[in-house]
Design a protein around this motif. Sequence first.
Motif, PDB file in Angstrom:
ATOM      1  N   LEU A  26     -34.863 -99.496  12.644  1.00 46.14           N
ATOM      2  CA  LEU A  26     -34.238-100.794  12.377  1.00 46.14           C
ATOM      3  C   LEU A  26     -34.619-101.783  13.458  1.00 46.14           C
ATOM      4  CD1 LEU A  26     -30.574 -99.898  11.291  1.00 46.14           C
ATOM      5  CD2 LEU A  26     -32.505-100.485   9.830  1.00 46.14           C
TER       6      LEU A  26
ATOM      7  N   ALA B  60     -31.170-106.420  11.629  1.00 48.05           N
ATOM      8  CA  ALA B  60     -31.155-105.715  10.350  1.00 48.05           C
ATOM      9  C   ALA B  60     -29.748-105.201  10.038  1.00 48.05           C
ATOM     10  CB  ALA B  60     -32.141-104.558  10.374  1.00 48.05           C
ATOM     11  N   ASP B  61     -29.378-105.259   8.765  1.00 48.87           N
ATOM     12  CA  ASP B  61     -28.082-104.760   8.302  1.00 48.87           C
ATOM     13  C   ASP B  61     -28.257-103.294   7.900  1.00 48.87           C
ATOM     14  OD1 ASP B  61     -25.790-104.037   6.972  1.00 48.87           O
ATOM     15  OD2 ASP B  61     -25.664-105.860   5.769  1.00 48.87           O
TER      16      ASP B  61
ATOM     17  N   ARG C 267     -29.983-101.860   4.466  1.00 50.10           N
ATOM     18  CA  ARG C 267     -31.240-101.128   4.598  1.00 50.10           C
ATOM     19  C   ARG C 267     -31.136 -99.742   3.969  1.00 50.10           C
ATOM     20  NH1 ARG C 267     -36.377-101.635   4.185  1.00 50.10           N
ATOM     21  NH2 ARG C 267     -37.611-100.295   5.561  1.00 50.10           N
TER      22      ARG C 267
ATOM     23  N   GLU D 277     -31.528-100.325   0.261  1.00 48.46           N
ATOM     24  CA  GLU D 277     -32.886-100.717  -0.104  1.00 48.46           C
ATOM     25  C   GLU D 277     -33.843 -99.534  -0.053  1.00 48.46           C
ATOM     26  OE1 GLU D 277     -35.969-104.289   1.134  1.00 48.46           O
ATOM     27  OE2 GLU D 277     -34.839-103.284   2.730  1.00 48.46           O
ATOM     28  N   VAL D 278     -33.781 -98.784   1.051  1.00 52.91           N
ATOM     29  CA  VAL D 278     -34.677 -97.630   1.186  1.00 52.91           C
ATOM     30  C   VAL D 278     -34.291 -96.536   0.197  1.00 52.91           C
ATOM     31  CG1 VAL D 278     -35.486 -95.821   2.753  1.00 52.91           C
ATOM     32  CG2 VAL D 278     -35.179 -98.141   3.595  1.00 52.91           C
TER      33      VAL D 278
ATOM     34  N   GLU E 108     -34.359 -92.618   4.681  1.00 54.01           N
ATOM     35  CA  GLU E 108     -35.780 -92.327   4.891  1.00 54.01           C
ATOM     36  C   GLU E 108     -36.051 -90.832   4.838  1.00 54.01           C
ATOM     37  OE1 GLU E 108     -37.287 -96.073   7.672  1.00 54.01           O
ATOM     38  OE2 GLU E 108     -36.629 -94.209   8.641  1.00 54.01           O
TER      39      GLU E 108
ATOM     40  N   ASP F 175     -25.774 -93.851  12.025  1.00 52.50           N
ATOM     41  CA  ASP F 175     -26.642 -95.016  11.894  1.00 52.50           C
ATOM     42  C   ASP F 175     -26.855 -95.744  13.216  1.00 52.50           C
ATOM     43  OD1 ASP F 175     -26.503 -94.331   9.270  1.00 52.50           O
ATOM     44  OD2 ASP F 175     -25.130 -95.942   8.696  1.00 52.50           O
TER      45      ASP F 175
END
Length: 433
Positions: A8, A12-13, A17, A20-21, A160, A194
């Motif tokens: 990140l 970035a949020d 994220r 989205e990923v 990821e 996170d």
Amino acid sequence: MSNPWLALHAGADPTARITEVGRAYERFVAGDAGPQLPVRPVVVESWRRSADARFDPDGTAPIELRDDELEAYRAAHPLACVLPIFRDLLGGLAEDGDHIVAVCDAHGRLLWVEGTPAVLDGAARMNFVPGARWDEASAGTNAPGTALAVDHPLQIFATEHFCRPVQDWTCTAAPIHDPATGRLLGAIDVTGGDRLANPHSLALVRATALAAEAYLRTQRTAPRAAAAVTALGRDEAVLTVAGRRIRLGRRHSELLVLLLAHPEGRTGEQLGIDLYPDDPSPVTVRAELSRLRRILGPQLLGSRPYRLHSDVDADFRAVPRLLEQGLVTDALAAYGGPLLPGSEAPGVVRLRRLVEDQLRAAVLAGSDRTLLQTWVRSPWGADDLQMWEAYATALPVGAPARPFAIGRIARLTAEYGLPAPGSAATSMQRRPL
């Protein structure tokens, strides 16, 4: 410029994220692997390797070492002596209740996993435990496994991860090398939530790996070679000299490997035949050697004939040396994969086959279940039918790994168009070419 190894970036949020990923990941596993995925290239490439290894996105990492076998293996491992450094630099993270500190070997097998009981319980549910194998082929995209695959410190953030049960976690890992030979020894990893996805954790883990390498350097008492070359399992060799790591181009890697294989020296004509079978021009070889000399320095590379002046060690020379001493386990641990696997130079191809065949024959002859398992679980041994058969034979009836091994044998037998086991024609060579 953006740091490709950082999960990140500033501003970035994390929640956005993850979503989205996660959507990109589901598209990927569904078969949409187009170039427009909003994911870091290092992650997409790892996803592709994980998919090529046929890792089940809902699977779990296998446990390969247990109890006394695990204790004996990690007690003899080179990273055992730097465990106090890991605890000193990262112990606070392991004690805060939010993070896990783990150390793995060069094959991705976890040797030590430390943290509070609560966080370790959560990790155990995904087999993030000592003895489990977390290379990409066995556990999909993850920080320690991917750091070993790309040989670089990095972070893997939440979705990821290729394995869905691991997507609640974020991890940061850095590879650790033998400072004398450049050989990959393993990796140090911090796993947590996170909040771990930040530049500070990446810098801390990388600094810890460097501190471990520095300590290992101070512990060397035997005379060291003037330089060392790492060429197993990589298309471009790495030269370690005077504390510096120099990545060589493909042609220079081939030349250096050939010179190491012939300490008595080689003429330009001989090197030309070894490198360019269709056009073995000594002029071309001389030009390449001139460029290589500028990299190595005249104190290392001489001419008439071309040879290395100083003592230069190499990982592919260590493997036969260990086999000659009967140290098959150590030889397999030192084998990072085929020698310059992308090279088609005839001299390199011959040398690659010689090293691999020597090691493979020793592993096969020993019938050691752990060594056979290491071989078939490796990228280079995953399709080796004869070794899978030997591994299945070494497993006791009822062993959890036996059905998978038998299934793998059946799939490879069909892929190679060979008769099924037990048929009249099974006396043919079963090793894939």
